[in-house]
Design an enzyme around this catalytic site. Structure first.
Site, PDB file in Angstrom:
ATOM      1  N   PHE A  42       0.841  -1.203   0.000  1.00  0.00           N
ATOM      2  CA  PHE A  42       0.000   0.000   0.000  1.00  0.00           C
ATOM      3  C   PHE A  42       0.879   1.257   0.000  1.00  0.00           C
ATOM      4  O   PHE A  42       1.795   1.375   0.803  1.00  0.00           O
ATOM      5  CB  PHE A  42      -0.921   0.005   1.232  1.00  0.00           C
ATOM      6  N   GLN A  43       0.581   2.154  -0.897  1.00  0.00           N
ATOM      7  CA  GLN A  43       1.313   3.419  -1.067  1.00  0.00           C
ATOM      8  C   GLN A  43       2.816   3.184  -1.273  1.00  0.00           C
ATOM      9  O   GLN A  43       3.641   3.972  -0.820  1.00  0.00           O
ATOM     10  CB  GLN A  43       1.056   4.369   0.120  1.00  0.00           C
TER      11      GLN A  43
END
Lengths: 80, 550
Positions: free
Chosen positions: B113-114
Protein backbone atom coordinates in the site's frame (compact mmCIF):
# COMPACT_ATOMS: atom_id res chain seq x y z
CA UNK A 1 30.11 14.71 -38.16
CA UNK A 2 31.23 11.18 -38.72
CA UNK A 3 29.67 8.43 -36.59
CA UNK A 4 32.33 6.29 -34.94
CA UNK A 5 32.31 3.36 -32.56
CA UNK A 6 34.18 3.72 -29.29
CA UNK A 7 34.66 1.78 -26.07
CA UNK A 8 34.40 3.17 -22.56
CA UNK A 9 35.70 1.77 -19.30
CA UNK A 10 33.61 3.11 -16.43
CA UNK A 11 34.48 2.45 -12.79
CA UNK A 12 31.48 2.82 -10.49
CA UNK A 13 30.81 2.41 -6.77
CA UNK A 14 29.38 -1.04 -6.16
CA UNK A 15 25.94 0.11 -4.98
CA UNK A 16 22.36 -0.81 -5.85
CA UNK A 17 20.95 1.33 -8.65
CA UNK A 18 24.27 2.46 -10.13
CA UNK A 19 23.80 0.56 -13.37
CA UNK A 20 20.31 2.14 -13.68
CA UNK A 21 21.88 5.58 -13.40
CA UNK A 22 24.40 4.87 -16.15
CA UNK A 23 21.85 3.25 -18.47
CA UNK A 24 19.28 5.93 -17.59
CA UNK A 25 21.68 8.63 -18.73
CA UNK A 26 21.92 6.99 -22.15
CA UNK A 27 18.15 6.72 -22.60
CA UNK A 28 17.51 10.20 -21.18
CA UNK A 29 19.93 11.90 -23.55
CA UNK A 30 19.40 9.67 -26.56
CA UNK A 31 22.84 8.05 -26.72
CA UNK A 32 23.44 4.56 -28.10
CA UNK A 33 24.60 1.52 -26.19
CA UNK A 34 25.88 -1.13 -28.59
CA UNK A 35 27.33 -3.64 -26.12
CA UNK A 36 27.55 -3.74 -22.35
CA UNK A 37 29.54 -5.74 -19.82
CA UNK A 38 29.36 -5.28 -16.05
CA UNK A 39 31.40 -7.09 -13.43
CA UNK A 40 33.14 -6.62 -10.12
CA UNK A 41 36.57 -5.07 -10.13
CA UNK A 42 38.63 -8.12 -9.16
CA UNK A 43 41.22 -6.29 -7.09
CA UNK A 44 38.62 -4.03 -5.38
CA UNK A 45 35.14 -5.44 -4.66
CA UNK A 46 33.82 -2.04 -3.52
CA UNK A 47 33.87 -0.98 -7.17
CA UNK A 48 32.54 -2.42 -10.40
CA UNK A 49 33.72 -1.99 -13.94
CA UNK A 50 31.40 -1.30 -16.84
CA UNK A 51 32.76 -1.84 -20.32
CA UNK A 52 30.52 -0.33 -22.93
CA UNK A 53 30.71 0.21 -26.64
CA UNK A 54 28.77 3.13 -27.98
CA UNK A 55 28.64 5.14 -31.18
CA UNK A 56 28.33 8.76 -32.15
CA UNK A 57 30.20 11.72 -33.58
CA UNK A 58 33.02 13.49 -31.73
CA UNK A 59 30.68 15.92 -29.99
CA UNK A 60 28.41 13.13 -28.77
CA UNK A 61 31.36 11.13 -27.49
CA UNK A 62 32.66 14.14 -25.58
CA UNK A 63 29.22 14.75 -24.09
CA UNK A 64 28.79 11.11 -23.05
CA UNK A 65 32.09 11.16 -21.17
CA UNK A 66 31.33 14.46 -19.44
CA UNK A 67 27.79 13.51 -18.51
CA UNK A 68 28.99 10.16 -17.13
CA UNK A 69 31.54 11.97 -14.97
CA UNK A 70 28.74 14.00 -13.40
CA UNK A 71 27.04 10.88 -12.00
CA UNK A 72 27.91 10.82 -8.32
CA UNK A 73 28.65 7.08 -8.16
CA UNK A 74 30.85 7.12 -11.26
CA UNK A 75 34.49 7.20 -10.17
CA UNK A 76 36.33 7.12 -13.47
CA UNK A 77 35.54 7.20 -17.19
CA UNK A 78 38.18 6.23 -19.74
CA UNK A 79 38.13 5.87 -23.47
CA UNK A 80 39.85 2.60 -24.37
CA UNK B 1 23.98 8.94 21.57
CA UNK B 2 21.62 6.26 20.24
CA UNK B 3 18.70 7.60 18.24
CA UNK B 4 16.05 6.22 15.91
CA UNK B 5 16.33 7.00 12.20
CA UNK B 6 13.51 9.56 12.31
CA UNK B 7 15.28 11.47 15.09
CA UNK B 8 18.58 11.22 13.22
CA UNK B 9 16.86 12.77 10.21
CA UNK B 10 15.56 15.76 12.15
CA UNK B 11 18.75 16.22 14.20
CA UNK B 12 20.84 16.16 11.01
CA UNK B 13 18.60 18.84 9.49
CA UNK B 14 19.04 20.97 12.61
CA UNK B 15 22.83 20.42 12.46
CA UNK B 16 22.64 21.79 8.89
CA UNK B 17 20.95 24.97 10.19
CA UNK B 18 17.62 24.06 8.65
CA UNK B 19 15.07 26.20 10.49
CA UNK B 20 12.05 25.59 8.24
CA UNK B 21 10.82 22.57 6.33
CA UNK B 22 7.84 22.23 4.02
CA UNK B 23 5.74 19.13 3.65
CA UNK B 24 2.71 17.00 4.23
CA UNK B 25 2.40 14.08 6.67
CA UNK B 26 1.33 10.53 5.89
CA UNK B 27 1.60 6.90 6.92
CA UNK B 28 5.25 6.26 6.11
CA UNK B 29 6.59 9.52 7.57
CA UNK B 30 4.68 9.34 10.85
CA UNK B 31 7.89 8.76 12.77
CA UNK B 32 9.61 11.73 11.14
CA UNK B 33 6.60 13.92 11.93
CA UNK B 34 6.65 12.65 15.51
CA UNK B 35 10.24 13.83 15.84
CA UNK B 36 9.34 17.16 14.19
CA UNK B 37 6.66 17.57 16.83
CA UNK B 38 9.19 17.01 19.59
CA UNK B 39 11.73 19.42 18.05
CA UNK B 40 9.30 22.18 17.03
CA UNK B 41 11.36 24.58 19.17
CA UNK B 42 14.23 24.23 16.67
CA UNK B 43 12.56 23.55 13.37
CA UNK B 44 9.31 24.85 11.96
CA UNK B 45 7.15 22.83 9.61
CA UNK B 46 5.03 24.60 7.00
CA UNK B 47 2.03 22.49 6.06
CA UNK B 48 0.98 22.89 2.44
CA UNK B 49 -2.29 21.83 0.80
CA UNK B 50 -0.60 19.48 -1.65
CA UNK B 51 2.90 18.03 -1.82
CA UNK B 52 3.58 19.81 -5.12
CA UNK B 53 3.00 23.16 -3.42
CA UNK B 54 5.39 22.14 -0.63
CA UNK B 55 8.08 21.21 -3.17
CA UNK B 56 7.74 24.55 -4.97
CA UNK B 57 7.81 26.33 -1.60
CA UNK B 58 11.04 24.60 -0.59
CA UNK B 59 12.45 25.46 -4.03
CA UNK B 60 11.37 29.11 -3.68
CA UNK B 61 12.95 29.14 -0.22
CA UNK B 62 16.22 27.84 -1.69
CA UNK B 63 16.23 30.23 -4.65
CA UNK B 64 15.46 33.31 -2.57
CA UNK B 65 17.80 32.53 0.34
CA UNK B 66 20.64 30.74 -1.46
CA UNK B 67 20.56 27.81 0.97
CA UNK B 68 18.95 24.37 0.55
CA UNK B 69 15.17 24.12 0.90
CA UNK B 70 13.77 20.97 2.48
CA UNK B 71 10.52 19.19 1.65
CA UNK B 72 9.10 16.07 3.32
CA UNK B 73 6.41 13.80 1.92
CA UNK B 74 5.05 10.35 2.52
CA UNK B 75 5.40 7.34 0.23
CA UNK B 76 3.37 6.62 -2.90
CA UNK B 77 1.20 9.57 -3.99
CA UNK B 78 2.92 11.90 -1.53
CA UNK B 79 6.21 11.14 -3.23
CA UNK B 80 4.91 11.26 -6.80
CA UNK B 81 3.28 14.62 -6.08
CA UNK B 82 6.78 15.98 -5.48
CA UNK B 83 8.05 14.98 -8.90
CA UNK B 84 7.08 18.16 -10.79
CA UNK B 85 8.59 20.24 -8.01
CA UNK B 86 11.82 18.26 -8.07
CA UNK B 87 12.06 18.46 -11.87
CA UNK B 88 11.44 22.23 -11.68
CA UNK B 89 14.35 22.56 -9.22
CA UNK B 90 16.55 20.31 -11.37
CA UNK B 91 16.09 22.32 -14.56
CA UNK B 92 16.86 25.58 -12.73
CA UNK B 93 19.75 24.17 -10.62
CA UNK B 94 18.11 24.82 -7.27
CA UNK B 95 19.40 23.02 -4.13
CA UNK B 96 16.26 21.18 -3.01
CA UNK B 97 16.42 18.37 -0.44
CA UNK B 98 13.42 16.04 -0.80
CA UNK B 99 12.85 13.51 1.97
CA UNK B 100 10.28 10.78 1.44
CA UNK B 101 9.22 7.88 3.61
CA UNK B 102 8.74 4.47 2.09
CA UNK B 103 7.28 1.17 3.23
CA UNK B 104 9.40 -1.14 5.37
CA UNK B 105 12.33 -2.75 3.56
CA UNK B 106 10.60 -6.14 3.93
CA UNK B 107 7.58 -4.80 1.99
CA UNK B 108 9.60 -3.14 -0.81
CA UNK B 109 8.90 -4.68 -4.19
CA UNK B 110 5.61 -6.29 -3.09
CA UNK B 111 3.34 -3.56 -4.49
CA UNK B 112 2.52 -2.69 -0.90
CA UNK B 113 0.00 0.00 0.00
CA UNK B 114 1.31 3.42 -1.07
CA UNK B 115 4.55 1.89 -2.29
CA UNK B 116 6.30 3.48 -5.24
CA UNK B 117 9.91 3.39 -6.45
CA UNK B 118 10.43 7.14 -6.06
CA UNK B 119 14.20 6.80 -6.36
CA UNK B 120 13.67 5.15 -9.76
CA UNK B 121 11.08 7.72 -10.80
CA UNK B 122 13.23 10.72 -9.87
CA UNK B 123 16.57 9.40 -11.15
CA UNK B 124 16.51 11.55 -14.32
CA UNK B 125 15.42 14.72 -12.47
CA UNK B 126 17.73 14.71 -9.46
CA UNK B 127 21.42 15.48 -9.14
CA UNK B 128 21.55 12.33 -7.03
CA UNK B 129 19.15 10.25 -4.99
CA UNK B 130 19.14 7.53 -2.36
CA UNK B 131 17.00 4.81 -0.93
CA UNK B 132 18.01 4.18 2.68
CA UNK B 133 17.01 0.78 4.05
CA UNK B 134 19.45 0.58 6.99
CA UNK B 135 19.40 3.13 9.79
CA UNK B 136 23.21 2.80 10.04
CA UNK B 137 23.54 4.46 6.61
CA UNK B 138 21.13 7.33 7.25
CA UNK B 139 23.28 10.02 8.86
CA UNK B 140 26.02 9.78 6.24
CA UNK B 141 23.51 9.82 3.42
CA UNK B 142 21.74 12.92 4.73
CA UNK B 143 25.03 14.81 5.17
CA UNK B 144 26.19 13.72 1.72
CA UNK B 145 22.85 14.81 0.22
CA UNK B 146 23.36 18.39 1.44
CA UNK B 147 26.95 18.30 0.23
CA UNK B 148 25.90 17.23 -3.26
CA UNK B 149 22.96 19.66 -3.44
CA UNK B 150 25.14 22.75 -2.85
CA UNK B 151 28.44 21.76 -4.49
CA UNK B 152 29.39 23.12 -7.91
CA UNK B 153 26.23 23.53 -9.94
CA UNK B 154 23.47 23.14 -7.31
CA UNK B 155 20.56 20.74 -7.76
CA UNK B 156 17.93 18.63 -6.03
CA UNK B 157 18.71 15.45 -4.07
CA UNK B 158 16.07 12.98 -2.92
CA UNK B 159 16.42 10.67 0.08
CA UNK B 160 13.84 7.87 0.34
CA UNK B 161 13.84 6.35 3.83
CA UNK B 162 12.09 3.06 4.56
CA UNK B 163 9.87 2.82 7.62
CA UNK B 164 12.23 0.39 9.36
CA UNK B 165 15.20 2.71 8.77
CA UNK B 166 13.16 5.41 10.56
CA UNK B 167 12.25 3.23 13.53
CA UNK B 168 15.55 1.36 13.92
CA UNK B 169 18.16 2.81 16.28
CA UNK B 170 21.85 3.48 15.88
CA UNK B 171 24.60 5.71 17.21
CA UNK B 172 24.19 9.36 16.10
CA UNK B 173 27.44 11.24 15.55
CA UNK B 174 26.10 14.80 15.36
CA UNK B 175 25.09 15.09 11.71
CA UNK B 176 27.78 17.66 11.00
CA UNK B 177 27.82 19.25 7.54
CA UNK B 178 30.46 18.12 5.07
CA UNK B 179 32.35 20.82 3.14
CA UNK B 180 31.26 21.41 -0.45
CA UNK B 181 33.30 19.63 -3.12
CA UNK B 182 35.94 21.91 -4.59
CA UNK B 183 35.25 23.19 -8.11
CA UNK B 184 37.87 22.91 -10.83
CA UNK B 185 40.25 25.84 -11.14
CA UNK B 186 40.05 27.75 -14.40
CA UNK B 187 42.99 27.03 -16.69
CA UNK B 188 45.42 29.89 -17.19
CA UNK B 189 45.68 29.34 -20.95
CA UNK B 190 41.88 29.52 -21.25
CA UNK B 191 41.86 32.82 -19.37
CA UNK B 192 44.58 34.16 -21.70
CA UNK B 193 42.75 32.96 -24.82
CA UNK B 194 39.50 34.56 -23.63
CA UNK B 195 41.26 37.84 -22.82
CA UNK B 196 42.80 37.87 -26.31
CA UNK B 197 39.41 37.36 -27.97
CA UNK B 198 37.85 40.11 -25.83
CA UNK B 199 40.65 42.58 -26.63
CA UNK B 200 40.27 41.88 -30.36
CA UNK B 201 36.48 42.23 -30.31
CA UNK B 202 34.79 45.42 -31.48
CA UNK B 203 31.29 44.39 -30.47
CA UNK B 204 31.49 42.30 -27.30
CA UNK B 205 28.27 41.22 -25.62
CA UNK B 206 28.05 39.63 -22.19
CA UNK B 207 25.34 37.02 -21.75
CA UNK B 208 24.64 36.55 -18.04
CA UNK B 209 22.79 33.51 -16.67
CA UNK B 210 21.50 32.00 -13.45
CA UNK B 211 24.96 30.68 -12.59
CA UNK B 212 26.01 34.24 -11.77
CA UNK B 213 23.28 34.44 -9.14
CA UNK B 214 23.93 30.92 -7.85
CA UNK B 215 27.58 31.76 -7.24
CA UNK B 216 26.96 35.28 -5.94
CA UNK B 217 29.10 36.76 -8.71
CA UNK B 218 26.82 39.66 -9.70
CA UNK B 219 29.16 42.42 -8.51
CA UNK B 220 32.13 40.78 -10.26
CA UNK B 221 30.13 40.53 -13.46
CA UNK B 222 29.36 44.26 -13.31
CA UNK B 223 33.09 44.97 -12.76
CA UNK B 224 33.94 42.77 -15.72
CA UNK B 225 31.39 44.56 -17.93
CA UNK B 226 32.88 47.92 -16.90
CA UNK B 227 36.43 46.83 -17.65
CA UNK B 228 35.65 45.55 -21.14
CA UNK B 229 32.98 48.23 -21.75
CA UNK B 230 30.35 45.76 -22.92
CA UNK B 231 26.56 45.67 -22.74
CA UNK B 232 24.93 42.81 -20.85
CA UNK B 233 21.98 40.66 -21.90
CA UNK B 234 20.40 38.10 -19.59
CA UNK B 235 18.82 34.72 -19.62
CA UNK B 236 15.58 34.75 -17.65
CA UNK B 237 17.33 32.92 -14.82
CA UNK B 238 20.07 35.55 -14.66
CA UNK B 239 17.87 38.61 -14.88
CA UNK B 240 18.14 39.76 -11.26
CA UNK B 241 21.96 39.48 -11.23
CA UNK B 242 22.33 43.19 -12.13
CA UNK B 243 20.56 46.36 -11.03
CA UNK B 244 18.16 47.74 -13.65
CA UNK B 245 19.71 51.15 -13.08
CA UNK B 246 23.00 49.93 -14.55
CA UNK B 247 23.02 51.39 -18.07
CA UNK B 248 24.77 48.27 -19.39
CA UNK B 249 21.74 46.13 -18.60
CA UNK B 250 19.77 45.37 -21.76
CA UNK B 251 17.26 43.04 -20.11
CA UNK B 252 16.31 39.53 -21.10
CA UNK B 253 17.51 38.03 -24.35
CA UNK B 254 16.07 35.15 -26.39
CA UNK B 255 12.60 34.22 -27.57
CA UNK B 256 10.81 37.00 -25.69
CA UNK B 257 13.82 39.16 -25.01
CA UNK B 258 13.78 42.94 -25.05
CA UNK B 259 14.35 44.79 -28.32
CA UNK B 260 17.81 46.13 -27.32
CA UNK B 261 18.97 42.74 -26.00
CA UNK B 262 17.89 40.90 -29.14
CA UNK B 263 19.37 43.50 -31.51
CA UNK B 264 22.70 43.69 -29.68
CA UNK B 265 22.96 39.91 -29.32
CA UNK B 266 22.31 39.55 -33.04
CA UNK B 267 25.03 42.01 -34.01
CA UNK B 268 27.72 41.05 -31.50
CA UNK B 269 31.05 39.75 -32.84
CA UNK B 270 31.81 38.12 -29.47
CA UNK B 271 29.44 36.62 -26.92
CA UNK B 272 30.92 36.11 -23.45
CA UNK B 273 28.47 33.73 -21.83
CA UNK B 274 28.71 33.50 -18.04
CA UNK B 275 26.79 30.85 -16.08
CA UNK B 276 24.42 29.94 -18.89
CA UNK B 277 23.56 26.72 -20.65
CA UNK B 278 22.37 28.15 -24.00
CA UNK B 279 18.77 26.97 -23.70
CA UNK B 280 16.92 26.68 -27.00
CA UNK B 281 14.61 29.46 -25.73
CA UNK B 282 17.63 31.74 -25.45
CA UNK B 283 19.44 30.91 -28.67
CA UNK B 284 16.71 30.21 -31.21
CA UNK B 285 18.26 28.66 -34.30
CA UNK B 286 21.65 27.41 -33.12
CA UNK B 287 23.46 27.62 -36.46
CA UNK B 288 22.38 31.23 -36.99
CA UNK B 289 23.16 32.08 -33.36
CA UNK B 290 26.85 31.26 -33.67
CA UNK B 291 27.34 32.04 -37.34
CA UNK B 292 28.91 35.51 -37.19
CA UNK B 293 30.18 35.57 -33.67
CA UNK B 294 32.89 34.07 -31.51
CA UNK B 295 31.83 32.58 -28.20
CA UNK B 296 33.55 32.41 -24.83
CA UNK B 297 31.70 30.09 -22.45
CA UNK B 298 32.36 30.42 -18.71
CA UNK B 299 30.63 27.90 -16.43
CA UNK B 300 31.15 25.61 -13.44
CA UNK B 301 29.69 22.59 -15.23
CA UNK B 302 32.10 21.10 -17.77
CA UNK B 303 29.28 19.13 -19.41
CA UNK B 304 27.61 22.39 -20.52
CA UNK B 305 30.62 23.24 -22.69
CA UNK B 306 29.80 22.47 -26.33
CA UNK B 307 26.51 20.79 -25.35
CA UNK B 308 24.17 23.19 -27.12
CA UNK B 309 26.52 25.74 -28.67
CA UNK B 310 30.11 25.21 -29.76
CA UNK B 311 32.38 27.77 -28.20
CA UNK B 312 35.79 29.11 -29.21
CA UNK B 313 37.12 29.28 -25.66
CA UNK B 314 35.78 27.65 -22.51
CA UNK B 315 36.62 28.52 -18.93
CA UNK B 316 35.45 25.86 -16.49
CA UNK B 317 35.46 26.60 -12.78
CA UNK B 318 33.84 28.60 -10.00
CA UNK B 319 32.54 31.81 -11.58
CA UNK B 320 33.99 34.04 -8.86
CA UNK B 321 37.46 32.68 -9.54
CA UNK B 322 37.05 32.68 -13.32
CA UNK B 323 35.72 36.25 -13.46
CA UNK B 324 38.37 37.57 -11.06
CA UNK B 325 41.14 36.00 -13.12
CA UNK B 326 39.66 37.27 -16.35
CA UNK B 327 39.29 40.80 -14.99
CA UNK B 328 42.97 40.69 -14.01
CA UNK B 329 44.09 39.28 -17.36
CA UNK B 330 42.13 41.45 -19.78
CA UNK B 331 43.17 44.97 -20.80
CA UNK B 332 40.68 47.77 -20.35
CA UNK B 333 38.60 48.25 -23.53
CA UNK B 334 36.49 51.10 -24.89
CA UNK B 335 33.49 50.60 -27.17
CA UNK B 336 31.77 54.00 -27.35
CA UNK B 337 29.96 53.48 -30.66
CA UNK B 338 28.85 49.97 -29.79
CA UNK B 339 27.33 51.04 -26.47
CA UNK B 340 25.84 54.06 -28.21
CA UNK B 341 24.00 51.66 -30.47
CA UNK B 342 22.51 49.95 -27.41
CA UNK B 343 21.30 53.32 -26.14
CA UNK B 344 19.75 54.01 -29.53
CA UNK B 345 17.87 50.70 -29.47
CA UNK B 346 16.62 51.49 -25.97
CA UNK B 347 15.26 54.84 -27.17
CA UNK B 348 13.47 53.23 -30.10
CA UNK B 349 11.17 51.20 -27.85
CA UNK B 350 7.67 52.57 -27.38
CA UNK B 351 4.89 51.30 -25.15
CA UNK B 352 1.11 51.39 -25.24
CA UNK B 353 -0.72 53.45 -22.62
CA UNK B 354 -3.75 52.36 -20.61
CA UNK B 355 -4.57 49.37 -18.46
CA UNK B 356 -2.28 46.73 -19.93
CA UNK B 357 0.25 44.19 -18.62
CA UNK B 358 3.16 46.63 -18.69
CA UNK B 359 1.33 49.40 -16.88
CA UNK B 360 0.08 46.89 -14.28
CA UNK B 361 3.66 45.73 -13.62
CA UNK B 362 4.95 49.32 -13.48
CA UNK B 363 2.17 50.25 -11.05
CA UNK B 364 3.04 47.32 -8.76
CA UNK B 365 6.72 48.34 -8.90
CA UNK B 366 5.79 51.70 -7.34
CA UNK B 367 4.78 49.82 -4.19
CA UNK B 368 7.73 47.43 -3.98
CA UNK B 369 11.38 48.08 -3.17
CA UNK B 370 14.68 46.66 -4.37
CA UNK B 371 14.48 43.70 -1.95
CA UNK B 372 10.89 42.67 -2.62
CA UNK B 373 10.83 39.12 -3.93
CA UNK B 374 8.83 38.61 -7.09
CA UNK B 375 7.55 35.17 -8.05
CA UNK B 376 5.76 34.24 -11.24
CA UNK B 377 3.97 31.32 -12.75
CA UNK B 378 4.46 30.43 -16.40
CA UNK B 379 3.08 32.00 -19.53
CA UNK B 380 2.50 35.49 -20.87
CA UNK B 381 2.45 37.16 -17.45
CA UNK B 382 5.86 35.59 -16.75
CA UNK B 383 7.39 37.04 -19.91
CA UNK B 384 5.84 40.46 -19.25
CA UNK B 385 7.29 40.42 -15.74
CA UNK B 386 10.72 39.46 -17.10
CA UNK B 387 10.48 42.23 -19.71
CA UNK B 388 9.03 45.08 -17.66
CA UNK B 389 9.70 44.61 -13.95
CA UNK B 390 12.74 46.55 -12.74
CA UNK B 391 14.85 44.10 -10.75
CA UNK B 392 17.62 45.42 -8.54
CA UNK B 393 18.97 42.60 -6.42
CA UNK B 394 19.95 38.97 -7.02
CA UNK B 395 17.51 36.28 -5.84
CA UNK B 396 14.50 38.59 -6.07
CA UNK B 397 13.05 36.95 -9.21
CA UNK B 398 11.71 33.43 -8.73
CA UNK B 399 10.44 31.84 -11.88
CA UNK B 400 10.40 28.42 -13.49
CA UNK B 401 12.74 28.89 -16.43
CA UNK B 402 13.84 25.46 -17.59
CA UNK B 403 10.82 23.29 -16.91
CA UNK B 404 8.24 26.04 -17.38
CA UNK B 405 6.02 24.82 -14.57
CA UNK B 406 2.59 26.44 -14.44
CA UNK B 407 1.60 26.41 -10.77
CA UNK B 408 5.14 27.07 -9.52
CA UNK B 409 4.51 30.59 -8.29
CA UNK B 410 2.12 30.28 -5.35
CA UNK B 411 4.37 27.77 -3.58
CA UNK B 412 7.52 29.70 -4.50
CA UNK B 413 6.07 32.94 -3.09
CA UNK B 414 5.24 31.15 0.17
CA UNK B 415 8.74 29.65 0.40
CA UNK B 416 10.39 33.02 -0.24
CA UNK B 417 8.25 34.78 2.33
CA UNK B 418 9.06 32.11 4.95
CA UNK B 419 12.78 32.30 4.12
CA UNK B 420 12.76 36.02 4.85
CA UNK B 421 10.86 35.99 8.12
CA UNK B 422 7.39 36.45 6.64
CA UNK B 423 8.46 39.19 4.21
CA UNK B 424 6.18 40.83 1.67
CA UNK B 425 6.28 38.86 -1.58
CA UNK B 426 4.52 39.49 -4.87
CA UNK B 427 3.25 36.79 -7.20
CA UNK B 428 2.48 37.70 -10.79
CA UNK B 429 0.34 34.96 -12.23
CA UNK B 430 -2.19 34.32 -14.95
CA UNK B 431 -5.67 32.91 -14.57
CA UNK B 432 -4.48 29.67 -16.19
CA UNK B 433 -1.44 29.13 -13.98
CA UNK B 434 -3.16 30.32 -10.81
CA UNK B 435 -5.89 27.72 -11.14
CA UNK B 436 -3.26 24.97 -11.05
CA UNK B 437 -2.13 25.43 -7.45
CA UNK B 438 -4.36 28.17 -6.01
CA UNK B 439 -5.10 25.84 -3.10
CA UNK B 440 -1.82 27.09 -1.62
CA UNK B 441 -3.45 30.51 -1.12
CA UNK B 442 -5.00 28.77 1.90
CA UNK B 443 -1.45 28.01 3.11
CA UNK B 444 -0.50 31.69 2.78
CA UNK B 445 -3.57 32.61 4.86
CA UNK B 446 -2.84 29.91 7.46
CA UNK B 447 0.68 31.30 8.04
CA UNK B 448 -0.45 34.92 7.65
CA UNK B 449 2.06 35.71 4.89
CA UNK B 450 1.76 39.14 3.22
CA UNK B 451 1.72 37.82 -0.33
CA UNK B 452 0.13 40.00 -3.00
CA UNK B 453 -1.16 37.89 -5.88
CA UNK B 454 -1.60 39.81 -9.12
CA UNK B 455 -3.74 37.72 -11.47
CA UNK B 456 -3.39 38.89 -15.06
CA UNK B 457 -6.80 37.64 -15.99
CA UNK B 458 -7.55 37.41 -19.70
CA UNK B 459 -9.71 34.31 -19.28
CA UNK B 460 -7.63 32.46 -21.85
CA UNK B 461 -4.50 30.38 -21.81
CA UNK B 462 -2.68 33.38 -23.21
CA UNK B 463 0.70 32.05 -24.28
CA UNK B 464 -0.61 28.92 -25.98
CA UNK B 465 -3.37 30.98 -27.56
CA UNK B 466 -0.75 33.45 -28.82
CA UNK B 467 0.95 30.58 -30.68
CA UNK B 468 -2.44 29.55 -32.06
CA UNK B 469 -2.99 33.12 -33.24
CA UNK B 470 0.40 33.33 -34.94
CA UNK B 471 1.02 29.79 -36.16
CA UNK B 472 -2.30 27.87 -36.11
CA UNK B 473 -4.59 30.28 -37.95
CA UNK B 474 -6.50 31.23 -34.81
CA UNK B 475 -7.82 27.73 -34.16
CA UNK B 476 -8.16 28.25 -30.42
CA UNK B 477 -8.16 24.63 -29.37
CA UNK B 478 -8.88 24.43 -25.62
CA UNK B 479 -7.29 27.78 -24.76
CA UNK B 480 -10.43 29.85 -24.22
CA UNK B 481 -11.31 28.83 -20.71
CA UNK B 482 -14.15 31.23 -20.02
CA UNK B 483 -14.27 30.27 -16.38
CA UNK B 484 -16.47 32.31 -14.08
CA UNK B 485 -14.18 32.19 -11.04
CA UNK B 486 -14.79 35.18 -8.81
CA UNK B 487 -11.31 35.93 -7.42
CA UNK B 488 -12.61 38.32 -4.78
CA UNK B 489 -14.92 35.67 -3.35
CA UNK B 490 -12.20 33.04 -3.77
CA UNK B 491 -9.78 35.09 -1.68
CA UNK B 492 -12.46 35.65 0.95
CA UNK B 493 -13.46 31.99 1.01
CA UNK B 494 -9.85 31.08 1.84
CA UNK B 495 -9.78 33.75 4.55
CA UNK B 496 -7.84 36.42 2.62
CA UNK B 497 -8.85 39.60 0.84
CA UNK B 498 -9.63 40.11 -2.83
CA UNK B 499 -9.93 43.09 -5.15
CA UNK B 500 -10.84 43.48 -8.76
CA UNK B 501 -9.22 46.06 -11.02
CA UNK B 502 -10.27 47.00 -14.53
CA UNK B 503 -8.61 50.42 -14.65
CA UNK B 504 -5.30 51.82 -13.45
CA UNK B 505 -7.19 53.89 -10.91
CA UNK B 506 -8.83 50.78 -9.44
CA UNK B 507 -5.46 49.00 -9.44
CA UNK B 508 -3.84 51.88 -7.57
CA UNK B 509 -6.48 51.78 -4.85
CA UNK B 510 -6.29 47.99 -4.59
CA UNK B 511 -2.52 48.06 -4.34
CA UNK B 512 -2.61 50.69 -1.60
CA UNK B 513 -4.95 48.51 0.42
CA UNK B 514 -3.00 45.33 -0.38
CA UNK B 515 0.37 46.77 0.61
CA UNK B 516 -1.11 48.20 3.81
CA UNK B 517 -2.32 44.74 4.80
CA UNK B 518 -0.27 42.06 6.54
CA UNK B 519 -2.37 39.26 5.11
CA UNK B 520 -2.55 37.63 1.68
CA UNK B 521 -4.40 39.51 -1.04
CA UNK B 522 -5.51 38.61 -4.55
CA UNK B 523 -5.96 41.37 -7.11
CA UNK B 524 -7.87 40.27 -10.18
CA UNK B 525 -6.56 42.40 -13.05
CA UNK B 526 -8.84 42.06 -16.04
CA UNK B 527 -6.86 42.41 -19.28
CA UNK B 528 -7.67 41.84 -22.94
CA UNK B 529 -7.41 38.34 -24.34
CA UNK B 530 -5.54 39.51 -27.43
CA UNK B 531 -2.61 41.02 -25.55
CA UNK B 532 0.59 39.51 -26.97
CA UNK B 533 4.09 38.99 -25.71
CA UNK B 534 6.43 40.75 -28.11
CA UNK B 535 9.13 40.64 -29.28
CA UNK B 536 8.93 36.98 -30.24
CA UNK B 537 11.50 34.86 -31.99
CA UNK B 538 9.47 31.96 -33.44
CA UNK B 539 10.54 28.55 -32.09
CA UNK B 540 13.69 27.45 -33.92
CA UNK B 541 13.90 30.80 -35.68
CA UNK B 542 16.89 33.10 -35.69
CA UNK B 543 17.31 36.48 -34.00
CA UNK B 544 16.94 38.09 -37.41
CA UNK B 545 13.43 36.60 -37.64
CA UNK B 546 12.20 38.24 -34.42
CA UNK B 547 8.68 39.65 -34.60
CA UNK B 548 8.56 43.10 -33.00
CA UNK B 549 5.05 44.21 -33.88
CA UNK B 550 1.93 42.83 -35.54
Amino acid sequence: MEIQNFTLSIIVTNKAGVLSRVIGLFSKRGYNIDTLYVGPKVEDPRHSRIIMTSSGDDATREQIIKQLRKIFDVQEVKLI
Amino acid sequence: MRLCGAAITIETLIAHNVSDVFGYPGGQVLNIYDELYKRSDKIRHILSCHEQGAAHAADGYARSAGIPGVVIATSGPGATNLVTGIATAYLDSSPLIAITGNVSSTLIGKDSFQEVDIAGITMPVTKHNYIVKRVEDLEDVLCEAFQIAVSGRPGPVLIDITKDAQTGETEFRGGLPKPAFAAASPKADAIRAAAALIEKSEKPYIYCGGGVIASGAGALLADFANKIDAPVGFSMMGLSAMDYKNPRKLGMTGMHGTYPAIKMNEQADLIIAVGVRFSDRATGNKEAYQKNTKIVHIDVDDAEINKNINCDVDIVGNLNVSLSELIKAVKECKHGDWNGLAEQFKREVTFAEGFNPRSIIREVRKHTDADTIIATDVGQHQMWTAQYYEFSNPRTFLTSGGLGTMGFGMGAAIGASIAHGGARTVLFTGDGSFHMNLNEFATAVRYNLPIVVIVMNNNVLGMVRQWQTLFYEKRYSQTEMDRVTDYVKLAEAFGGTGYKAETLDELQKSLEAAFASDAPVIIDCVIGRDEMVLPMIPAGGSYAEAIYSL
